[in-house]
Motif scaffolding. Sequence first.
Motif, PDB file in Angstrom:
ATOM      1  N   MET B 233      24.237  62.052   5.386  1.00 39.85           N
ATOM      2  CA  MET B 233      23.307  62.917   4.469  1.00 39.85           C
ATOM      3  C   MET B 233      24.378  63.901   3.734  1.00 39.85           C
ATOM      4  O   MET B 233      24.321  64.202   2.685  1.00 39.85           O
ATOM      5  CB  MET B 233      22.188  63.378   5.102  1.00 39.85           C
ATOM      6  N   ALA B 234      25.085  64.455   4.800  1.00 40.00           N
ATOM      7  CA  ALA B 234      26.105  65.667   4.332  1.00 40.00           C
ATOM      8  C   ALA B 234      26.914  64.906   3.032  1.00 40.00           C
ATOM      9  O   ALA B 234      27.184  65.624   2.394  1.00 40.00           O
ATOM     10  CB  ALA B 234      26.576  66.270   5.342  1.00 40.00           C
ATOM     11  N   MET B 243      27.780  73.987   5.930  1.00 39.76           N
ATOM     12  CA  MET B 243      26.739  72.987   6.013  1.00 39.76           C
ATOM     13  C   MET B 243      27.326  71.699   6.578  1.00 39.76           C
ATOM     14  O   MET B 243      26.560  70.910   7.088  1.00 39.76           O
ATOM     15  CB  MET B 243      26.119  73.021   4.549  1.00 39.76           C
ATOM     16  N   LEU B 244      28.553  71.628   6.011  1.00 37.79           N
ATOM     17  CA  LEU B 244      29.139  70.331   6.341  1.00 37.79           C
ATOM     18  C   LEU B 244      29.689  70.409   7.850  1.00 37.79           C
ATOM     19  O   LEU B 244      29.684  69.697   8.528  1.00 37.79           O
ATOM     20  CB  LEU B 244      30.420  70.100   5.624  1.00 37.79           C
ATOM     21  N   ARG B 245      30.455  71.480   8.281  1.00 35.98           N
ATOM     22  CA  ARG B 245      30.946  71.640   9.492  1.00 35.98           C
ATOM     23  C   ARG B 245      29.912  71.681  10.568  1.00 35.98           C
ATOM     24  O   ARG B 245      30.102  71.451  11.784  1.00 35.98           O
ATOM     25  CB  ARG B 245      31.887  72.767   9.539  1.00 35.98           C
ATOM     26  N   GLY B 246      28.735  72.346  10.373  1.00 38.74           N
ATOM     27  CA  GLY B 246      27.681  72.446  11.024  1.00 38.74           C
ATOM     28  C   GLY B 246      27.124  70.918  11.495  1.00 38.74           C
ATOM     29  O   GLY B 246      26.483  70.810  12.636  1.00 38.74           O
ATOM     30  N   SER B 247      27.355  69.757  10.894  1.00 41.34           N
ATOM     31  CA  SER B 247      27.019  68.520  10.892  1.00 41.34           C
ATOM     32  C   SER B 247      28.281  67.958  11.875  1.00 41.34           C
ATOM     33  O   SER B 247      28.206  66.590  11.831  1.00 41.34           O
ATOM     34  CB  SER B 247      26.587  67.919   9.715  1.00 41.34           C
ATOM     35  N   GLY B 248      29.315  68.695  12.294  1.00 34.65           N
ATOM     36  CA  GLY B 248      30.301  67.998  12.908  1.00 34.65           C
ATOM     37  C   GLY B 248      31.361  67.237  12.290  1.00 34.65           C
ATOM     38  O   GLY B 248      32.144  66.914  12.672  1.00 34.65           O
ATOM     39  N   VAL B 249      31.254  67.289  10.735  1.00 34.97           N
ATOM     40  CA  VAL B 249      32.459  66.911   9.872  1.00 34.97           C
ATOM     41  C   VAL B 249      33.572  68.075   9.838  1.00 34.97           C
ATOM     42  O   VAL B 249      33.359  69.068   9.513  1.00 34.97           O
ATOM     43  CB  VAL B 249      31.863  66.609   8.523  1.00 34.97           C
ATOM     44  N   ASP B 250      34.653  67.387  10.417  1.00 32.93           N
ATOM     45  CA  ASP B 250      35.718  68.386  10.551  1.00 32.93           C
ATOM     46  C   ASP B 250      36.382  68.531   9.263  1.00 32.93           C
ATOM     47  O   ASP B 250      37.499  67.764   8.850  1.00 32.93           O
ATOM     48  CB  ASP B 250      36.799  68.026  11.585  1.00 32.93           C
ATOM     49  N   TRP B 251      35.962  69.251   8.279  1.00 31.79           N
ATOM     50  CA  TRP B 251      36.930  69.452   7.019  1.00 31.79           C
ATOM     51  C   TRP B 251      36.645  71.018   6.761  1.00 31.79           C
ATOM     52  O   TRP B 251      35.688  71.827   6.513  1.00 31.79           O
ATOM     53  CB  TRP B 251      35.926  68.680   5.986  1.00 31.79           C
ATOM     54  N   ASP B 252      37.973  71.495   6.183  1.00 29.77           N
ATOM     55  CA  ASP B 252      38.124  73.082   5.998  1.00 29.77           C
ATOM     56  C   ASP B 252      39.166  72.843   4.858  1.00 29.77           C
ATOM     57  O   ASP B 252      40.450  72.642   5.275  1.00 29.77           O
ATOM     58  CB  ASP B 252      38.266  73.868   7.058  1.00 29.77           C
ATOM     59  N   LEU B 253      38.989  73.513   3.702  1.00 27.19           N
ATOM     60  CA  LEU B 253      40.004  73.346   2.778  1.00 27.19           C
ATOM     61  C   LEU B 253      41.227  74.096   2.968  1.00 27.19           C
ATOM     62  O   LEU B 253      42.400  73.963   2.799  1.00 27.19           O
ATOM     63  CB  LEU B 253      39.718  73.791   1.462  1.00 27.19           C
ATOM     64  N   ARG B 254      41.016  75.308   4.053  1.00 24.06           N
ATOM     65  CA  ARG B 254      42.170  75.914   4.243  1.00 24.06           C
ATOM     66  C   ARG B 254      43.362  75.375   5.170  1.00 24.06           C
ATOM     67  O   ARG B 254      44.245  75.698   5.095  1.00 24.06           O
ATOM     68  CB  ARG B 254      41.532  77.395   4.954  1.00 24.06           C
ATOM     69  N   ARG B 255      42.642  74.482   5.971  1.00 29.07           N
ATOM     70  CA  ARG B 255      43.655  73.397   6.598  1.00 29.07           C
ATOM     71  C   ARG B 255      44.359  72.495   6.086  1.00 29.07           C
ATOM     72  O   ARG B 255      45.023  71.825   6.254  1.00 29.07           O
ATOM     73  CB  ARG B 255      42.769  73.333   8.236  1.00 29.07           C
ATOM     74  N   ASP B 256      42.898  71.723   5.525  1.00 26.77           N
ATOM     75  CA  ASP B 256      43.279  70.122   5.124  1.00 26.77           C
ATOM     76  C   ASP B 256      43.834  70.304   3.455  1.00 26.77           C
ATOM     77  O   ASP B 256      44.690  69.113   3.165  1.00 26.77           O
ATOM     78  CB  ASP B 256      42.109  69.484   5.151  1.00 26.77           C
ATOM     79  N   MET B 257      43.428  71.116   2.898  1.00 20.86           N
ATOM     80  CA  MET B 257      44.087  71.216   1.651  1.00 20.86           C
ATOM     81  C   MET B 257      44.885  72.639   1.060  1.00 20.86           C
ATOM     82  O   MET B 257      44.158  73.325   0.375  1.00 20.86           O
ATOM     83  CB  MET B 257      43.174  70.792   0.332  1.00 20.86           C
ATOM     84  N   ASP B 288      23.226  75.183  14.743  1.00 20.45           N
ATOM     85  CA  ASP B 288      24.674  74.789  14.519  1.00 20.45           C
ATOM     86  C   ASP B 288      25.212  75.295  13.419  1.00 20.45           C
ATOM     87  O   ASP B 288      26.379  75.741  13.222  1.00 20.45           O
ATOM     88  CB  ASP B 288      24.759  73.172  14.329  1.00 20.45           C
ATOM     89  N   ARG B 289      24.741  75.355  12.021  1.00 15.36           N
ATOM     90  CA  ARG B 289      25.143  75.948  10.853  1.00 15.36           C
ATOM     91  C   ARG B 289      25.221  77.412  11.244  1.00 15.36           C
ATOM     92  O   ARG B 289      26.294  78.058  10.891  1.00 15.36           O
ATOM     93  CB  ARG B 289      24.408  75.774   9.594  1.00 15.36           C
ATOM     94  N   SER B 290      24.435  77.924  11.895  1.00 19.84           N
ATOM     95  CA  SER B 290      24.531  79.718  12.045  1.00 19.84           C
ATOM     96  C   SER B 290      25.669  79.974  13.099  1.00 19.84           C
ATOM     97  O   SER B 290      26.394  80.845  12.843  1.00 19.84           O
ATOM     98  CB  SER B 290      23.072  80.017  12.791  1.00 19.84           C
TER      99      SER B 290
END
Lengths: 166, 398, 172
Positions: B233-234, B243-257, B288-290
């Motif tokens: 869904m995310a 919102m995305l990281r709270g669902s366990g998706v490991d994505w952060d622009l500071r690290r990945d791009m 989780d999001r909090s």
Amino acid sequence: MGLLERQFEENVLTTRVDWLLNWCRLSSIWPMTFGLACCAIEMMAVGCAHHDLDRFGAGAFRASPRQADLMIVAGTVNFKMAERIKRLYDQMPAPKYVIAMGACATGGGPYYKYGYTVVKGVDRVVPVDVYVAGCPPRPEALLEGLMKLQEKIQRSSVLRRPARTA
Amino acid sequence: MVEAKTVETQTLPQSAPGEREFMLDVRTQDMEVNMGPQHPATHGVMRILVRADGEVCTGAQPHLGYLHRCAEKIGENVEWLQYLPYTDRYDYLAAMNNNLGYSMAVEKLMGIEIPRRALMIRTICAELNRIGSHLIAFGTYGLDIGAFTPFLYMFREREWMMALFEKICGARLTYSYIRIGGVFNDAPPGWLSEVERFCDTFEQKWQEYVDLLMVNHIFVQRTANIGVISRAMALDFGLTGPMLRGSGVDWDLRRDMPYELYAEIWKDGVFSIPLGRGEHGTLGDCWDRSYVRVMEMIESIKIVRWCLGAITPGPVIADIPKTLRVPAGEAYVGIENPRGELGHYVVSDGGKVAVRCRVRGPSFTNLAVLEELMPGALLADAVAIIGSTDIVVGETDR
Amino acid sequence: MDFRGILDRLRATGAPGLLGHDLPRAADPKDKKDKGRGGDPFLWVEPAQLPAFLERCRDDERLRFELLIDLTAVDPSKDDPNLWVVVSLLSLAHRHRLTVKCALPKAAASLPSSVPVYRAAQWHERECGEMYGITFAGHPDPRHILLPEDWVGAPLRKDYVFPDEYHGISCK
């Protein structure tokens, strides 16, 4: 109060009673939670511990307009919101006051020229008592605006007939 | 449309044989309730048309546009440098990040190099503002749930952060400090040591927040297993940020791009990316999001400390003419705002004024998920779900 | 993958509607009028095939663009007869971005909706449609989202005339 308003001549007794009524009103102006945009954050800061609004008696923010005396229009007003602001203003019981906080509520703010949906000042929608300038105004500026409103309430005549010239 | 349901006869389940059976003719109807635009818990002027069957929400339709301030039209009519104050005002809780995103997009088109001290100060300001924004998210979320004290506590730290920003650029909320080419002016003497003192104190206060609210029984019960967003869904809804990281998706622009100095900072192993783990309920729920937001605050402190240790004297702005003419072209730059990916898509034809200045606000995209999350939730949980999306209506409406 | 790699993959798998690409280039020294172009590369796609193209971008193993970041439009100038619809995609698996553009004639700006491919497109298309007067065929809910319901005109077009008043409140 409605039947007694503005019925009496100015004398020592009515001046004293008026002073008391005004003092009661200005010491407990209860605002409505009506933050629209960035100014709302400064309004929240005014309500918090550092620049305490509660020491002016105005710390009890009411969610419902029917329980509030003061509408601090904090933020930009656009056409979609203007109709709702008018409705909220109508829902407030008298005596009611409006503070236009910030440049956007005063005169359209930075969105004056090219904002096609921005109302150039909330006074095109509701009557405003005090204008507070700033973008966003410092919390101290909003406190000064509230104090100006308190002065305005102090000068108002509730029971006394307004003085007639000639 | 509201539908009327008729329940014609009903036998009370407790009636034993021989007891009178009650015949009830009960007609129920779905109720349409307006949440907003003036509402203490919608985080700004947003209206949600909720259809409720008693206490259970059966449908929700967000209505936006109550703060539409025509930012994109203004971008096509004012000069490049004049547009900067408008960027502060869409996500007014993280104004430094907005300035940064816009400046980076224009700098990409211009192809200029930013002085290193400017990059350091930019990173410090952006991360401090991330802390400020997450503090508000956390405090107002507690307020929505019913806990008043964390709101007052977080404003204490936020006042200090705003005092720091006032010392460096003169404004408390809408800074216009990070400019095209660098930052407006250098930090005054003593500012950096004050930031260090803030970091030291904040780490202790942060522990207070965790103990006060995050592990509080009532808060956990109000937010765990509520508003669960699955990974699929995310991704389908285009969510980014907590919102995305709270669902366990490991994505952060500071690290990945990575942009600015984040590639260096990541290589030094300074910070980590907190993810939701479903500790107190289901993976991807409001708790989780909090949790992600609260943990990100302490990671930002680590980044600020790295910058304080590595900063060197030097110029703070590249040489930019007063009347800027940006070379023709188009560029998209996405940065990690506290709410998600803030994107600026700028198109230039070589003139003084942009052809298009599109702002991709993360709150706008994140809010769409509400139509899926609210049905089936109780009305009190609906407030918890709205709070967990952490939207700023200035960014939703622009 | 970089842009070249993405373009080659799309060509190799026969992505529907791919018309061409545009790369940043330096100014041509022989032509004074050519100022060159900076910034990002992008692809040109046939508007009628945009949803199918996006589906290919999302599902192909080597491309895997899971997130629709942005769907917007640009009015390049008053003289240009076309509008551009610009789509930004992001891949978490392969860490790359892609910008896709379609050219629509201003007089008849219409293209199929991408909502079946990415649910994120729903609100983006609503906003794009009301701001530019673009019709997204097959959109489940094409109401105004940011503008008032009865607002007339497409505000972000270059030839938009600001209204004088709205519901009795003056705009001047």
